[in-house]
Design a protein around this motif. Structure first.
Motif, PDB file in Angstrom:
ATOM      1  N   THR A  30       0.824  -1.204   0.000  1.00 32.91           N
ATOM      2  CA  THR A  30       0.000   0.000   0.000  1.00 32.91           C
ATOM      3  C   THR A  30       0.854   1.249   0.000  1.00 32.91           C
ATOM      4  OG1 THR A  30      -0.110   0.090   2.410  1.00 32.91           O
ATOM      5  CG2 THR A  30      -1.860  -1.128   1.284  1.00 32.91           C
ATOM      6  N   THR A  31       0.235   2.315  -0.391  1.00 28.78           N
ATOM      7  CA  THR A  31       0.812   3.652  -0.286  1.00 28.78           C
ATOM      8  C   THR A  31      -0.370   4.616  -0.106  1.00 28.78           C
ATOM      9  OG1 THR A  31       2.355   5.242  -1.274  1.00 28.78           O
ATOM     10  CG2 THR A  31       0.846   4.113  -2.789  1.00 28.78           C
ATOM     11  N   THR A  32      -0.081   5.876   0.034  1.00 28.24           N
ATOM     12  CA  THR A  32      -1.140   6.874   0.211  1.00 28.24           C
ATOM     13  C   THR A  32      -1.372   7.602  -1.105  1.00 28.24           C
ATOM     14  OG1 THR A  32      -0.449   7.175   2.499  1.00 28.24           O
ATOM     15  CG2 THR A  32      -1.856   8.859   1.572  1.00 28.24           C
ATOM     16  N   CYS A  33      -2.627   7.907  -1.351  1.00 25.22           N
ATOM     17  CA  CYS A  33      -2.962   8.672  -2.540  1.00 25.22           C
ATOM     18  C   CYS A  33      -3.730   9.923  -2.142  1.00 25.22           C
ATOM     19  CB  CYS A  33      -3.784   7.836  -3.519  1.00 25.22           C
ATOM     20  SG  CYS A  33      -5.494   7.588  -3.016  1.00 25.22           S
ATOM     21  N   LYS A  34      -3.783  10.861  -3.059  1.00 20.98           N
ATOM     22  CA  LYS A  34      -4.557  12.083  -2.857  1.00 20.98           C
ATOM     23  C   LYS A  34      -5.501  12.230  -4.047  1.00 20.98           C
ATOM     24  CE  LYS A  34      -4.206  16.977  -1.881  1.00 20.98           C
ATOM     25  NZ  LYS A  34      -3.314  18.113  -1.679  1.00 20.98           N
ATOM     26  N   TYR A  65     -25.974   7.812 -14.144  1.00 21.84           N
ATOM     27  CA  TYR A  65     -24.823   8.336 -13.413  1.00 21.84           C
ATOM     28  C   TYR A  65     -23.539   8.026 -14.163  1.00 21.84           C
ATOM     29  CZ  TYR A  65     -28.179   8.421  -9.584  1.00 21.84           C
ATOM     30  OH  TYR A  65     -29.276   8.647  -8.807  1.00 21.84           O
ATOM     31  N   SER A  66     -22.668   9.007 -14.248  1.00 22.41           N
ATOM     32  CA  SER A  66     -21.326   8.748 -14.769  1.00 22.41           C
ATOM     33  C   SER A  66     -20.336   9.241 -13.709  1.00 22.41           C
ATOM     34  CB  SER A  66     -21.099   9.425 -16.115  1.00 22.41           C
ATOM     35  OG  SER A  66     -21.262  10.817 -16.015  1.00 22.41           O
ATOM     36  N   PHE A  67     -19.297   8.463 -13.495  1.00 22.50           N
ATOM     37  CA  PHE A  67     -18.363   8.714 -12.406  1.00 22.50           C
ATOM     38  C   PHE A  67     -17.014   9.143 -12.952  1.00 22.50           C
ATOM     39  CE2 PHE A  67     -21.288   5.312 -11.262  1.00 22.50           C
ATOM     40  CZ  PHE A  67     -21.936   5.911 -10.201  1.00 22.50           C
ATOM     41  N   LYS A  68     -16.428  10.077 -12.244  1.00 22.71           N
ATOM     42  CA  LYS A  68     -15.103  10.551 -12.607  1.00 22.71           C
ATOM     43  C   LYS A  68     -14.271  10.582 -11.337  1.00 22.71           C
ATOM     44  CE  LYS A  68     -12.972  14.611 -14.669  1.00 22.71           C
ATOM     45  NZ  LYS A  68     -13.271  15.939 -15.206  1.00 22.71           N
ATOM     46  N   LEU A  69     -13.194   9.829 -11.311  1.00 18.15           N
ATOM     47  CA  LEU A  69     -12.317   9.787 -10.143  1.00 18.15           C
ATOM     48  C   LEU A  69     -10.877   9.633 -10.607  1.00 18.15           C
ATOM     49  CD1 LEU A  69     -11.882   9.521  -7.038  1.00 18.15           C
ATOM     50  CD2 LEU A  69     -12.134   7.062  -7.358  1.00 18.15           C
ATOM     51  N   ASN A  70     -10.037  10.525 -10.162  1.00 20.07           N
ATOM     52  CA  ASN A  70      -8.601  10.446 -10.429  1.00 20.07           C
ATOM     53  C   ASN A  70      -7.859  10.727  -9.130  1.00 20.07           C
ATOM     54  OD1 ASN A  70      -8.578  10.052 -13.316  1.00 20.07           O
ATOM     55  ND2 ASN A  70      -9.399  12.123 -13.455  1.00 20.07           N
ATOM     56  N   TYR A  71      -6.849   9.911  -8.855  1.00 22.18           N
ATOM     57  CA  TYR A  71      -6.043  10.138  -7.664  1.00 22.18           C
ATOM     58  C   TYR A  71      -4.575   9.943  -8.010  1.00 22.18           C
ATOM     59  CZ  TYR A  71      -6.989   5.086  -7.498  1.00 22.18           C
ATOM     60  OH  TYR A  71      -7.155   3.762  -7.815  1.00 22.18           O
ATOM     61  N   ILE A  72      -3.733  10.655  -7.269  1.00 14.19           N
ATOM     62  CA  ILE A  72      -2.281  10.622  -7.498  1.00 14.19           C
ATOM     63  C   ILE A  72      -1.640   9.861  -6.345  1.00 14.19           C
ATOM     64  CG2 ILE A  72      -0.199  12.037  -7.710  1.00 14.19           C
ATOM     65  CD1 ILE A  72      -2.069  14.280  -8.762  1.00 14.19           C
ATOM     66  N   TYR A  73      -0.714   8.965  -6.672  1.00 11.40           N
ATOM     67  CA  TYR A  73       0.016   8.212  -5.649  1.00 11.40           C
ATOM     68  C   TYR A  73       1.464   8.065  -6.088  1.00 11.40           C
ATOM     69  CZ  TYR A  73      -0.805   4.292  -8.850  1.00 11.40           C
ATOM     70  OH  TYR A  73      -0.852   3.476  -9.950  1.00 11.40           O
ATOM     71  N   ASN A  74       2.318   7.752  -5.135  1.00 13.89           N
ATOM     72  CA  ASN A  74       3.743   7.683  -5.389  1.00 13.89           C
ATOM     73  C   ASN A  74       4.274   6.304  -5.002  1.00 13.89           C
ATOM     74  OD1 ASN A  74       6.676   7.944  -4.737  1.00 13.89           O
ATOM     75  ND2 ASN A  74       6.303  10.034  -5.459  1.00 13.89           N
ATOM     76  N   VAL A  75       5.020   5.686  -5.918  1.00 17.54           N
ATOM     77  CA  VAL A  75       5.679   4.407  -5.659  1.00 17.54           C
ATOM     78  C   VAL A  75       7.135   4.552  -6.077  1.00 17.54           C
ATOM     79  CG1 VAL A  75       5.791   1.952  -6.236  1.00 17.54           C
ATOM     80  CG2 VAL A  75       3.562   3.079  -6.045  1.00 17.54           C
ATOM     81  N   SER A  76       8.047   4.338  -5.138  1.00 15.05           N
ATOM     82  CA  SER A  76       9.493   4.409  -5.387  1.00 15.05           C
ATOM     83  C   SER A  76       9.904   5.746  -6.003  1.00 15.05           C
ATOM     84  CB  SER A  76       9.936   3.253  -6.281  1.00 15.05           C
ATOM     85  OG  SER A  76       9.637   2.030  -5.679  1.00 15.05           O
ATOM     86  N   GLY A  77       9.320   6.827  -5.505  1.00 15.14           N
ATOM     87  CA  GLY A  77       9.706   8.155  -5.968  1.00 15.14           C
ATOM     88  C   GLY A  77       9.073   8.592  -7.274  1.00 15.14           C
ATOM     89  N   LYS A  78       8.203   7.787  -7.841  1.00 10.68           N
ATOM     90  CA  LYS A  78       7.561   8.140  -9.110  1.00 10.68           C
ATOM     91  C   LYS A  78       6.060   8.300  -8.892  1.00 10.68           C
ATOM     92  CE  LYS A  78       7.207   6.785 -13.907  1.00 10.68           C
ATOM     93  NZ  LYS A  78       7.520   5.825 -14.944  1.00 10.68           N
TER      94      LYS A  78
END
Length: 159
Positions: A30-34, A65-78
């Protein structure tokens, strides 16, 4: 009758494979996303029933209904961009699934170690896949029922 049996077996197999996928993904790191962008777009759809003989039932309104979801996460500095909510859902998403994912909120995300672009936010329930397995088995057995009945009947008549 063979086609019905094969369909039932394939339905059950799909359920088994999906449960295996869900269980395997529970071990992913796991990692954290925003959450960067989250939105539910609702549009009204008018459905016309041309075959209805009742005037009241000729058309009705329904929400789409149409859904839009985008999140940013980091793995190994990328940094990576994800959009998947469930680990292996065979059901569609509902607007309630989107409620916790507001713009700017932080969440835990699971990612595949050797392919960090494969990611999800929530573990899927195995209940829908279990229902598929049971339904598939019932269909497969039901597909064999006429042949079993004929064999039992011919055996009973001959004795």
């Amino acid at each position: 009758m063979e086609a019905v049996t094969i369909f039932g077996a394939l339905l059950s197999l799909f359920g088994v494979v999906n449960i295996a996928k869900i269980q395997a993904r529970k071990k992913w790191p796991t990692t954290t996303c925003k959450v960067g962008d989250s939105d539910v777009e609702v549009s009204e759809v008018v459905v016309h029933n041309l075959y209805s003989k009742q005037k009241i039932m000729n058309s009705y309104r329904s929400n789409s209904y149409s859904f839009k979801l985008n999140y940013i996460y980091n793995v190994s500095g990328k940094n990576y961009l994800g959009s998947t909510i469930y680990s292996g859902s065979i059901l569609g998403q509902s607007h309630n699934d989107m409620l916790p994912y507001t713009n700017g909120s932080a969440h835990t995300v699971w990612y595949k170690p050797n392919k960090p672009t494969s990611v999800f936010l929530k573990h899927s329930s195995v209940i829908p896949s279990t229902v598929l397995i049971v339904l598939g088995l019932l269909i497969a057995v039901g597909g064999q029922w006429p042949e079993l009945y004929a064999e039992l009947y011919s055996h009973a008549v001959s004795t």
